[in-house]
Each structure stands twice: as C-alpha cells, then as structure tokens.
Design a protein around this motif. Structure first.
Motif, PDB file in Angstrom:
ATOM      1  N   LEU A 110      46.568  40.333  36.909  1.00 57.48           N
ATOM      2  CA  LEU A 110      45.300  40.308  36.330  1.00 57.48           C
ATOM      3  C   LEU A 110      43.987  39.181  36.517  1.00 57.48           C
ATOM      4  O   LEU A 110      44.019  39.025  35.528  1.00 57.48           O
ATOM      5  N   GLY A 114      35.629  38.942  38.146  1.00 59.40           N
ATOM      6  CA  GLY A 114      34.923  39.125  39.635  1.00 59.40           C
ATOM      7  C   GLY A 114      35.614  38.238  40.899  1.00 59.40           C
ATOM      8  O   GLY A 114      35.455  38.920  41.857  1.00 59.40           O
ATOM      9  N   ALA A 117      39.266  37.617  41.686  1.00 56.51           N
ATOM     10  CA  ALA A 117      40.301  39.018  41.814  1.00 56.51           C
ATOM     11  C   ALA A 117      39.020  39.021  43.051  1.00 56.51           C
ATOM     12  O   ALA A 117      40.704  39.369  44.122  1.00 56.51           O
ATOM     13  N   GLU A 118      38.456  38.756  43.754  1.00 62.22           N
ATOM     14  CA  GLU A 118      37.847  39.039  44.657  1.00 62.22           C
ATOM     15  C   GLU A 118      38.489  37.611  46.153  1.00 62.22           C
ATOM     16  O   GLU A 118      39.154  37.999  46.672  1.00 62.22           O
ATOM     17  N   VAL A 129      47.807  44.030  41.614  1.00 59.59           N
ATOM     18  CA  VAL A 129      46.363  43.803  40.917  1.00 59.59           C
ATOM     19  C   VAL A 129      46.307  44.861  40.284  1.00 59.59           C
ATOM     20  O   VAL A 129      46.608  46.481  40.169  1.00 59.59           O
ATOM     21  N   ARG A 132      41.265  45.383  36.251  1.00 60.23           N
ATOM     22  CA  ARG A 132      39.584  44.237  36.232  1.00 60.23           C
ATOM     23  C   ARG A 132      38.920  44.141  34.984  1.00 60.23           C
ATOM     24  O   ARG A 132      39.392  44.719  34.063  1.00 60.23           O
ATOM     25  N   ASP A 133      37.984  42.893  35.749  1.00 59.39           N
ATOM     26  CA  ASP A 133      36.873  43.089  33.892  1.00 59.39           C
ATOM     27  C   ASP A 133      35.964  43.761  34.317  1.00 59.39           C
ATOM     28  O   ASP A 133      35.949  44.360  36.313  1.00 59.39           O
ATOM     29  N   ALA A 136      34.442  43.434  38.416  1.00 61.60           N
ATOM     30  CA  ALA A 136      34.811  43.122  39.337  1.00 61.60           C
ATOM     31  C   ALA A 136      34.592  44.304  40.169  1.00 61.60           C
ATOM     32  O   ALA A 136      34.878  45.488  39.745  1.00 61.60           O
ATOM     33  N   THR A 137      33.558  44.814  40.560  1.00 60.17           N
ATOM     34  CA  THR A 137      33.054  45.746  41.314  1.00 60.17           C
ATOM     35  C   THR A 137      32.979  45.902  43.186  1.00 60.17           C
ATOM     36  O   THR A 137      32.346  47.247  42.691  1.00 60.17           O
ATOM     37  N   ALA A 141      38.687  47.761  44.074  1.00 57.35           N
ATOM     38  CA  ALA A 141      39.033  47.068  42.908  1.00 57.35           C
ATOM     39  C   ALA A 141      38.637  48.525  41.719  1.00 57.35           C
ATOM     40  O   ALA A 141      38.967  47.906  40.402  1.00 57.35           O
ATOM     41  N   GLU A 142      36.933  48.667  42.310  1.00 53.79           N
ATOM     42  CA  GLU A 142      36.095  49.351  41.247  1.00 53.79           C
ATOM     43  C   GLU A 142      37.317  50.310  40.335  1.00 53.79           C
ATOM     44  O   GLU A 142      37.110  51.822  39.304  1.00 53.79           O
ATOM     45  N   LEU A 144      40.518  50.062  39.137  1.00 52.32           N
ATOM     46  CA  LEU A 144      41.353  49.885  38.069  1.00 52.32           C
ATOM     47  C   LEU A 144      41.237  49.835  36.718  1.00 52.32           C
ATOM     48  O   LEU A 144      39.968  50.201  36.856  1.00 52.32           O
TER      49      LEU A 144
END
Length: 364
Positions: A110, A114, A117-118, A129, A132-133, A136-137, A141-142, A144
């Motif tokens: 987790l 962003g 995450a990338e 994963v 996301r926060d 993270a767009t 990831a969008e 999640l």
C-alpha cells in the motif's frame, strides 16, 4: 512564504497541455520509432541495458516530444520488460523517520503517495498493490480503493485492506494515522520526498530494496538514466533560455514564482534552460509574485502546471496579471503548461517531461 507542499499540488496525470499553437512535429514513421524507444528501448527487465538499438537514428526534439506527449496522454506507466520480479524477503531497511523496518511479506503493498505507487507499478509489482492515496491518479491505480480523505490518510481505511507493507513519505499524514498503522504491526517504510531530479534514482532504489527487488530497481534506474541522457542530447547547442516556473491557483489568489529548490529548477536545468527565479536571486522554493520580481527575472518562457494556468483564465488571464505582459515571455505569449501530476512527480515518467521541455522551451 511556505513552499506549497506535495499534498497541495493536485495530481491529474491525463496528459500534456502546451499553449500557443504548438504542433506535434515529425512524420508518423518517425513518431512510431521514437514511441517504441520510449516504451521499450531504454531498459527492460532486471539487468536490461539502457541503450537503444544501434539501428535507431537519433530523434529530433520535436519528434521525441510528440512521442512523449502521446505516452503521457495514455495516463499509464511503462513497466519493466520481462516477467515481474519475485521479492526476496525478509529485508531490513532504513526508514526516513529514523527507524529500521523489517519487511517479511510484499504480497499486499500500500503506497501512500502517487509517485511511490508509480515506482511500484513500474517495477512490475502493480498486481500486489491493494489501495491508493488521492495522488495516485494514473490509469493502473485509479480503480484501487482510496485510503485518503482529502489529503489525510485514514488509518481505518488502510488497515481494512490488510496491507503487509505500507510505503509513505515524511510528509504523509496525519502522524497519528501513521502511528496507528505502525501500532497494528504493519511495517511502515517512510521515504524522503522527491524534490529534484537526483532524487529519482535514490527513491527508486529505496522502494525496490524495501520490497525485496533490488535488481529490478537497478534496471529501472538504468532505463531512466538512459532516457534522460537521450532527452538531454536533443538540447540545441548554444540555447539557454530563461524560464520562470509559476505556481498559481487563481481561485485561491495564490500567485508564486519558483526559485531555488522549487523542483522546477532541477527540471529546467536538465532541459538545458536557466531557472529565471533562481538566477534572479530567489533563494526560497516559492516567493509571492511581484511586478519587480518578474522584471528582474526577465523570463523568455513561462512554465506552469495546466490546472494553474486554467485557474487564471488561460494565457489571456495570465497576461492580465501585473508584470507578466512586461516580460519577454509575456510579450511573446511563450507559455508552456504540463499536467499537474506529471510535472513534479520525479518518477519513472520524468524523462518524458524532459523530452517535452527540451522541445517546448527552446523553440524560437
């Protein structure tokens, strides 16, 4: 004046906007070749070389920028080639909060940032994963589960996803939430924020080590290094434009010019330009804009985030701000805008940003 924090910079990674009638140069064949290089040519799986095919001719800046813009418009990351790496655990790593953290399981990752995450997705670990926060767009990831409210982490949301390792920044908060996550027994690895180009490799290395895939981290760094070298090679000889990085949120009456440490200065230097704010003596990351500061900076080009430019009414609205139209950049309407979540991400897609900047800011 406090520097705008990362949590204050909206992250929308849908592509690139360039104002004042920019065209995408280069033929379709050349564009296809360069896009293939950007996608696959600069490093693959673990241990892959960062060199491109010897048969590929060097691309001009316009063609590279067109390919980079096309890739960024997909809003997707570019994973390393080959099979996803298998984490070799346990590992014990240094956390930026002064702790040593042991990670024994990377099956449920987790990232609470962003950019982090990338990196995880680009390393090939995206299927691990679990959330996301808000920053993270990117497309992978969008969908999640979101674990932040506004920009604050919800410890309850994080723990409900049963992560086996959490990756955070020193500016991830609130601190009470991070403490609650750590108290549950979940390993929390804290990283330093990325604020300049040199931080990209350091951050990639630390993420890869924390997840037990150091070889994949080295391969990704090779790829990034190769892509940056190719982007810089396209800088026209003798061209050193002065570029002012402006951070604006018109709806909140926030009008700032970047200086030393803004992040923009690092990108502009890599793209063969001079940061006008830093050059004029601004030794803080961001300073409120004044007509005097703009006259002193005397930028040839203005660089902005696309949402910032939109918030002041586009180029016409920008030129109505006192002092802007009196600069060489304002007089020539030379304004370059890149998507908020990409410009200062300092991650695996940053070489694409440099490709675009090299082309856009050196145009005459």
């Amino acid at each position: 004046m406090r520097t705008p924090g990362r949590a204050e910079l909206p992250c929308l990674c849908s592509g690139v906007a360039v104002r004042r009638g920019v065209s995408l140069r280069g033929g379709a064949a050349a564009l296809a070749v360069v896009l293939a290089v950007l996608l696959t040519g600069c490093g693959g799986g673990a241990g892959a070389s960062a060199k491109t095919s010897a048969s590929s001719a060097p691309a001009d800046a316009g063609t590279r920028a067109a390919a980079a813009a096309k890739q960024l418009a997909t809003n997707s990351v570019i994973p390393l080639k080959g099979e996803p790496p298998t984490p070799e655990l346990p590992v014990t790593v240094d956390s930026s909060d002064g702790r040593k953290v042991t990670v024994t399981d990377a099956s449920r990752i987790l990232p609470l940032n962003g950019g982090v995450a990338e990196i995880v997705f680009t390393l090939g670990l995206g299927d691990r994963v679990v959330g996301r926060d808000i920053t993270a767009t990117f497309a992978e990831a969008e969908k999640l589960p979101l674990v932040t409210k506004a920009h604050d982490v919800s410890a309850e949301s994080v723990l409900s996803l049963k992560p086996t390792v959490v990756l955070a920044d020193t500016d991830t908060g609130p601190s009470e939430a991070i403490d609650q996550i750590r108290a549950s027994g979940t390993p929390v690895v804290v990283l330093d924020p990325a604020g300049k180009l040199a931080d990209v490799s350091t951050r990639t290395t630390r993420v890869a080590e924390a997840l037990g895939v150091p070889e994949a981290g080295r391969a990704l760094n090779e790829r990034i290094t190769g892509q940056l070298a190719e982007a810089r090679a396209a800088v026209p000889k003798g061209s050193r434009p002065k570029v002012a990085f402006l951070y604006m949120r018109g709806t909140a009456a926030v009008y700032l010019i970047g200086g030393k440490g803004s992040g923009g200065d690092s990108l502009l230097e890599a793209a063969g330009a001079v940061d006008a704010g830093k050059e004029s003596g601004l030794d803080r990351p961001f300073t409120p804009i004044t007509s005097e500061a703009l006259v002193t900076a005397e930028p040839d080009v203005i660089l902005m985030m696309s949402k910032g430019l939109d918030s002041v009414g586009g180029t016409d609205g920008l030129l109505a701000i006192p002092g802007i139209s009196q600069t060489p950049a304002g007089a020539d309407r030379r304004v370059v805008a890149l998507e908020d979540g990409v410009l200062l991400s300092f991650g695996p897609r940053t070489p694409l940003v440099i490709d675009i900047l090299v082309d856009r800011i050196h145009r005459t």
